[in-house]
Design a protein around this motif. Structure first.
Motif, short mmCIF file in Angstrom:
data_model
loop_
_atom_site.label_atom_id
_atom_site.label_comp_id
_atom_site.label_asym_id
_atom_site.label_seq_id
_atom_site.Cartn_x
_atom_site.Cartn_y
_atom_site.Cartn_z
N PHE A 121 9.20 -3.45 -8.93
CA PHE A 121 10.25 -4.37 -8.51
C PHE A 121 10.42 -5.40 -9.62
CE2 PHE A 121 10.85 -3.41 -3.94
CZ PHE A 121 9.83 -2.49 -3.78
N ARG A 122 11.51 -6.14 -9.59
CA ARG A 122 11.71 -7.20 -10.58
C ARG A 122 12.42 -8.39 -9.95
NH1 ARG A 122 16.21 -4.19 -14.49
NH2 ARG A 122 17.99 -4.36 -13.04
N ARG B 282 13.95 -10.81 -5.42
CA ARG B 282 13.25 -9.65 -5.99
C ARG B 282 13.99 -8.38 -5.57
NH1 ARG B 282 7.00 -9.69 -5.03
NH2 ARG B 282 7.65 -9.49 -2.86
N GLU B 283 14.12 -7.44 -6.50
CA GLU B 283 14.85 -6.22 -6.23
C GLU B 283 14.04 -4.99 -6.61
OE1 GLU B 283 18.46 -6.00 -8.49
OE2 GLU B 283 17.44 -6.00 -10.42
N PHE B 284 14.33 -3.92 -5.92
CA PHE B 284 13.68 -2.64 -6.19
C PHE B 284 14.15 -2.07 -7.52
CE2 PHE B 284 11.97 1.48 -5.38
CZ PHE B 284 12.94 2.40 -5.78
N THR C 175 10.80 -0.22 0.68
CA THR C 175 10.23 -1.30 1.49
C THR C 175 8.85 -0.88 2.01
OG1 THR C 175 11.26 -0.44 3.50
CG2 THR C 175 12.51 -2.09 2.26
N GLY C 176 8.12 -1.84 2.57
CA GLY C 176 6.86 -1.53 3.22
C GLY C 176 5.65 -1.48 2.31
N TYR C 177 5.71 -2.15 1.18
CA TYR C 177 4.58 -2.17 0.25
C TYR C 177 3.50 -3.15 0.71
CZ TYR C 177 7.10 0.83 -2.93
OH TYR C 177 7.74 1.90 -3.49
N ASP C 178 2.24 -2.73 0.53
CA ASP C 178 1.11 -3.53 0.99
C ASP C 178 0.44 -4.34 -0.12
OD1 ASP C 178 0.75 -0.55 2.59
OD2 ASP C 178 0.97 -2.37 3.79
N TYR C 179 0.49 -3.84 -1.32
CA TYR C 179 -0.21 -4.48 -2.44
C TYR C 179 0.78 -4.81 -3.54
CZ TYR C 179 -3.98 -2.00 -0.03
OH TYR C 179 -4.84 -1.50 0.92
N TRP C 180 0.51 -5.94 -4.22
CA TRP C 180 1.39 -6.40 -5.29
C TRP C 180 0.56 -6.88 -6.47
CZ3 TRP C 180 6.67 -5.99 -4.94
CH2 TRP C 180 7.19 -5.68 -3.68
N GLY C 181 1.08 -6.61 -7.66
CA GLY C 181 0.46 -7.13 -8.86
C GLY C 181 0.92 -8.55 -9.13
N TYR D 171 7.12 -6.52 -11.19
CA TYR D 171 5.95 -6.43 -10.32
C TYR D 171 5.66 -4.98 -9.94
CZ TYR D 171 6.70 -11.44 -9.58
OH TYR D 171 6.84 -12.79 -9.76
N CYS D 172 4.41 -4.64 -10.01
CA CYS D 172 3.94 -3.35 -9.53
C CYS D 172 3.60 -3.50 -8.05
CB CYS D 172 2.70 -2.94 -10.32
SG CYS D 172 1.91 -1.43 -9.77
#
Length: 120
Positions: free
Chosen positions: A34-35, A42-44, A105-111, A92-93
């Motif tokens: 994402f960025r 923030r966008e996909f 959508t629905g991501y649990d972890y972020w860098g 962002y990862c």
């Protein structure tokens, strides 16, 4: 808790290339990028399934960016070619802890994010 560590950001002139990498500390399924540009939401950008058999791209990067998965490294890479000034953002990862039918959508972890700056 899985940790995601990004690398590879930097500055480049329009038309140039950069490669982002993200390594996960544990088991993870779909991974994405994402960025977020200054003043914007923030966008996909792109996503890939665990085995790399399915990918998804935002229209704005389709044909210029390539996402890939490295099972050995437990990592996801984003090759960014023909970069444009409008690609400037913090990238962002993200990762999912279970199989899901959606990839945006629905991501649990972020860098923590890595800066990409493209000058004209």
């Amino acid at each position: 808790q899985v940790q995601l560590v990004e690398s590879g950001g930097g500055s480049v002139q329009a038309g140039g290339s950069l490669r982002l990498s993200c390594v996960a500390s544990g088991r993870i399924f779909t991974m994405g990028w994402f960025r977020q540009a200054p003043g914007k939401d923030r966008e996909f950008v792109a996503a890939i399934t665990r085995l790399g058999d399915s990918t998804d791209y935002a229209d704005s990067v389709k044909g210029r960016f390539t996402i890939s998965r490295d099972i050995v490294r437990n990592a996801v890479d984003l090759q960014m070619d023909r970069l444009k000034p409008e690609d400037t953002a913090v990238y962002y990862c993200a990762g999912m802890r279970r199989i899901a039918v959606t990839t945006r959508t629905g991501y649990d972890y972020w860098g923590q994010g890595t800066q990409v700056t493209v000058s004209s």
